[in-house]
Design an enzyme around this catalytic site. Structure first.
Site, PDB file in Angstrom:
ATOM      1  N   ASP A 178      39.147  40.555  44.965  1.00  0.00           N
ATOM      2  CA  ASP A 178      39.322  39.530  43.937  1.00  0.00           C
ATOM      3  C   ASP A 178      40.348  38.487  44.372  1.00  0.00           C
ATOM      4  O   ASP A 178      41.346  38.824  45.004  1.00  0.00           O
ATOM      5  CB  ASP A 178      39.772  40.199  42.637  1.00  0.00           C
ATOM      6  CG  ASP A 178      39.695  39.275  41.443  1.00  0.00           C
ATOM      7  OD1 ASP A 178      38.978  38.259  41.519  1.00  0.00           O
ATOM      8  OD2 ASP A 178      40.363  39.563  40.434  1.00  0.00           O
TER       9      ASP A 178
ATOM     10  N   ASN B 255      28.256  38.083  38.178  1.00  0.00           N
ATOM     11  CA  ASN B 255      28.588  36.854  38.916  1.00  0.00           C
ATOM     12  C   ASN B 255      27.501  35.787  38.860  1.00  0.00           C
ATOM     13  O   ASN B 255      27.743  34.629  39.224  1.00  0.00           O
ATOM     14  CB  ASN B 255      28.911  37.185  40.378  1.00  0.00           C
ATOM     15  CG  ASN B 255      30.259  37.843  40.558  1.00  0.00           C
ATOM     16  OD1 ASN B 255      30.505  38.524  41.553  1.00  0.00           O
ATOM     17  ND2 ASN B 255      31.168  37.673  39.597  1.00  0.00           N
TER      18      ASN B 255
END
EC number: 2.5.1.31
Length: 260
Positions: free
Chosen positions: A20, A68
Site C-alpha cells: 500500500d 480496485n
C-alpha cells in the site's frame, strides 16, 4: 533492497504483503499515480530477491484487489498495461531464479492479452521448486471463500462428498493457495491498520506487522524488522504460553502474568 540474510530459528516460511502507498508516494512527489505503481514494481522485485535469499517457502503480494476496479478508468487501464508488461518481461527472471508463479484471483475479468501472459507465466514456471510467488490480482478474501463454497457444493451435488463430511480440512482444498504452507506473517505498508479483504481464510492465525513506510520506499531494513518482530513472538494458536502452562499445572489458574 539488500541481500542481507536473516538468521533465525523462528523464521516465517510464508509471508504475505499488502503493498500500500504507491499513489501517495507519487502524489508526494507531484507525479501521476502510475509513477508510484511503477516504483512499486521495483520494490516488489527487490522484495522477491530478499525472499529468495532468505529461503522463504512462499511470498504472496497483494497487487490488485477486486475493489480496485472502482478506481479511475485511466488508472485501472495503466495498471493492466503495467501488469502485462511486468509479466512478459519477468519470465526469464522467474526461470533463472527457479520461481514458481501463481496468480490468485478471478483472472477472467482481465483483458485477453493479460490472461494470455498470466497463463504463459504459470505454465512455464509450474515445475520450478524454489520460491512460490503468488500475485493476488482481482482478488478478494470473500470472493475466495465464495468460490470455494461453490466448488464444494458441486461436489455435494455429484455425491462425491456429503454435507456432514465438510470440515475445515477438506474445505480449505477448494480455496487459493491450498497446496502451500500457511501464511505465517502479513506485512502491510502505508500506515493503514486493516487487512482490506485479503486472504480472510488463510490468515486466521497469521501474525500482523504494520509500517507507515509507503510501498515504493519499502526496503530490506523494514523487511528485516518485520521478520525480527515475528521471531520474537510466541504463536499460541489458542493455547496458553509455556509459562502460563506451568502455572496452570501447579495451581489450576493460568491467569497470572498471562495475556488472553
Amino acid at each position: 533492497m539488500s541481500l542481507t540474510k536473516i538468521k533465525h530459528i523462528n523464521k516465517p516460511r510464508h509471508i504475505a504483503i499488502i503493498m500500500d502507498g504507491n499513489g501517495r508516494w507519487a502524489k508526494n512527489r507531484g507525479k501521476l499515480r502510475i509513477f508510484g505503481h511503477k516504483a512499486g514494481v521495483e520494490s516488489a522485485k527487490k522484495a522477491i530477491k530478499f525472499a529468495i535469499n532468505n529461503h522463504l517457502n512462499a511470498l504472496t503480494l497483494y497487487a490488485f484487489s477486486s475493489e480496485n476496479w472502482k478506481r479511475p478508468i485511466q488508472e485501472v487501464s495503466d495498471l493492466m498495461e503495467l501488469f502485462s508488461s511486468v509479466l512478459n518481461n519477468a519470465i526469464d527472471s522467474f526461470k533463472k531464479n527457479n520461481i514458481r508463479l501463481k496468480i490468485i484471483g478471478d483472472i477472467s475479468k482481465f483483458n485477453l492479452k493479460l490472461q494470455k501472459y498470466i497463463k504463459k507465466s504459470e505454465k512455464i514456471t509450474y515445475k520450478n521448486n524454489g520460491l512460490n510467488l503468488n500475485i493476488a490480482a482481482n482478488y478478494g478474501g470473500r470472493w475466495d471463500i465464495i468460490q470455494g463454497v461453490k466448488k464444494i457444493a458441486k461436489q455435494v451435488k455429484k455425491g462425491i462428498i456429503y454435507p456432514d463430511q465438510i470440515n475445515e480440512s477438506n474445505f480449505c482444498r477448494f480455496i487459493c493457495m491450498n497446496e502451500l504452507v500457511p501464511v505465517d506473517l502479513v506485512i502491510r505498508t502505508g500506515g493503514e491498520h486493516r487487512i482490506s479483504n485479503f486472504l480472510l481464510w488463510q490468515i486466521a492465525y497469521s501474525e500482523l506487522f504494520f509500517t507507515d513506510v509507503l510501498w515504493p520506499d519499502f526496503d530490506h531494513v523494514i523487511f528485516s524488522n518485520a521478520i525480527n518482530s515475528f521471531a520474537k513472538r510466541e504463536r499460541r494458536f489458542g493455547k496458553i504460553n509455556s509459562k502460563c502452562s506451568k502455572i496452570y499445572l501447579k495451581t489450576g489458574d493460568a491467569s497470572e502474568n498471562s495475556i488472553n
